[in-house]
Motif scaffolding. Structure first.
Motif, short mmCIF file in Angstrom:
data_model
loop_
_atom_site.label_atom_id
_atom_site.label_comp_id
_atom_site.label_asym_id
_atom_site.label_seq_id
_atom_site.Cartn_x
_atom_site.Cartn_y
_atom_site.Cartn_z
N ARG A 102 0.82 -1.21 0.00
CA ARG A 102 0.00 0.00 0.00
C ARG A 102 0.86 1.27 0.00
N ASP A 103 1.87 1.31 0.85
CA ASP A 103 2.72 2.50 0.94
C ASP A 103 3.48 2.74 -0.36
N LEU A 104 3.98 1.65 -0.96
CA LEU A 104 4.72 1.78 -2.21
C LEU A 104 3.82 2.31 -3.33
N LEU A 105 2.63 1.75 -3.46
CA LEU A 105 1.71 2.19 -4.51
C LEU A 105 1.32 3.66 -4.34
N LEU A 106 1.04 4.05 -3.10
CA LEU A 106 0.67 5.43 -2.82
C LEU A 106 1.85 6.38 -3.11
N ALA A 107 3.04 6.00 -2.67
CA ALA A 107 4.21 6.85 -2.90
C ALA A 107 4.52 6.96 -4.39
N LEU A 108 4.39 5.85 -5.12
CA LEU A 108 4.65 5.88 -6.57
C LEU A 108 3.64 6.75 -7.29
N GLY A 109 2.36 6.59 -6.97
CA GLY A 109 1.33 7.42 -7.60
C GLY A 109 1.54 8.90 -7.30
N THR A 110 1.86 9.19 -6.05
CA THR A 110 2.11 10.58 -5.64
C THR A 110 3.32 11.15 -6.35
N ALA A 111 4.40 10.38 -6.41
CA ALA A 111 5.62 10.86 -7.08
C ALA A 111 5.35 11.14 -8.56
N GLU A 112 4.60 10.28 -9.21
CA GLU A 112 4.30 10.48 -10.64
C GLU A 112 3.44 11.73 -10.84
N ILE A 113 2.49 11.96 -9.94
CA ILE A 113 1.67 13.18 -10.04
C ILE A 113 2.56 14.40 -9.87
N ARG A 114 3.43 14.37 -8.89
CA ARG A 114 4.31 15.52 -8.64
C ARG A 114 5.30 15.74 -9.77
N ARG A 115 5.61 14.70 -10.51
CA ARG A 115 6.48 14.83 -11.69
C ARG A 115 5.70 15.31 -12.91
N GLY A 116 4.37 15.40 -12.78
CA GLY A 116 3.54 15.80 -13.91
C GLY A 116 3.23 14.66 -14.86
N ARG A 117 3.47 13.45 -14.43
CA ARG A 117 3.22 12.26 -15.26
C ARG A 117 1.91 11.61 -14.79
N PHE A 118 0.82 12.24 -15.18
CA PHE A 118 -0.49 11.83 -14.67
C PHE A 118 -0.91 10.46 -15.17
N ALA A 166 1.04 7.99 -15.90
CA ALA A 166 1.87 7.02 -15.18
C ALA A 166 1.38 6.83 -13.75
N ALA A 167 0.75 7.85 -13.18
CA ALA A 167 0.24 7.77 -11.80
C ALA A 167 -1.02 6.92 -11.72
N ILE A 168 -1.76 6.83 -12.79
CA ILE A 168 -3.07 6.18 -12.75
C ILE A 168 -2.99 4.70 -12.40
N GLU A 169 -2.09 3.96 -13.02
CA GLU A 169 -2.04 2.51 -12.82
C GLU A 169 -1.75 2.12 -11.37
N PRO A 170 -0.71 2.67 -10.71
CA PRO A 170 -0.52 2.28 -9.31
C PRO A 170 -1.66 2.73 -8.40
N LEU A 171 -2.26 3.88 -8.70
CA LEU A 171 -3.38 4.34 -7.88
C LEU A 171 -4.62 3.47 -8.10
N GLN A 172 -4.85 3.02 -9.34
CA GLN A 172 -5.96 2.10 -9.60
C GLN A 172 -5.76 0.81 -8.82
N GLN A 173 -4.53 0.31 -8.84
CA GLN A 173 -4.24 -0.93 -8.12
C GLN A 173 -4.46 -0.74 -6.61
N LEU A 174 -4.04 0.40 -6.10
CA LEU A 174 -4.24 0.69 -4.68
C LEU A 174 -5.72 0.72 -4.32
N VAL A 175 -6.53 1.36 -5.16
CA VAL A 175 -7.98 1.42 -4.92
C VAL A 175 -8.59 0.02 -4.98
N ARG A 176 -8.13 -0.81 -5.94
CA ARG A 176 -8.64 -2.19 -6.03
C ARG A 176 -8.28 -3.00 -4.78
N LEU A 177 -7.05 -2.88 -4.32
CA LEU A 177 -6.58 -3.68 -3.19
C LEU A 177 -7.08 -3.16 -1.84
N HIS A 178 -7.22 -1.86 -1.73
CA HIS A 178 -7.59 -1.22 -0.46
C HIS A 178 -8.70 -0.21 -0.75
#
Length: 125
Positions: free
Chosen positions: A32-48, A50-62
């Motif tokens: 959970r922490d890894l997926l959230l950190a990866l999605g957040t980092a991609e958003i902050r890099r402006g790579r929206f 790229a952020a979607i897939e880990p965040l989708q997985q996080l929502v599916r799992l949790h």
């Protein structure tokens, strides 16, 4: 590697964070922490996108994770994926109904879809 990526996220080194978290992801795919950190980092890099897939997985799992739906909705907004944005932001609002930023973003998504009746309902909340 996972720990280095999470430390980089706390230091706001989003480029290093994303690279290290992507490398660690194969070993910690459902973390959970890894997926959230990866999605957040991609958003902050402006790579929206790229952020979607880990965040989708996080929502599916949790499913009840309050931050994941909000970040996913914002990534969809930035990617002009209005239907998905409205849906994700609706879930985020259910978790945090007093967050006016989420309401504003959902209204914006609904305006882009020209869904006036839903927009009025969203405004009434």
């Amino acid at each position: 590697m996972r720990g280095h990526g999470l430390r980089a996220a706390r230091l706001d080194d989003h480029e290093t964070c994303a690279e290290q978290l992507l490398a660690a992801r194969s070993a910690f795919a459902d973390d959970r922490d890894l997926l959230l950190a990866l999605g957040t980092a991609e958003i902050r890099r402006g790579r929206f996108e790229a952020a979607i897939e880990p965040l989708q997985q996080l929502v599916r799992l949790h499913a009840g994770h309050p931050t994941a739906s909000a970040l996913l909705g914002l990534a969809y907004v930035r990617g002009s994926r209005w239907d998905e944005a409205s849906e994700a932001l609706g879930r985020a609002i259910a978790n945090d109904p007093r967050n006016m930023e989420l309401h504003d973003q959902r209204v914006h998504a609904l305006e882009q879809l020209d869904r006036a009746p839903e927009r009025i309902t969203a405004l009434e909340l």
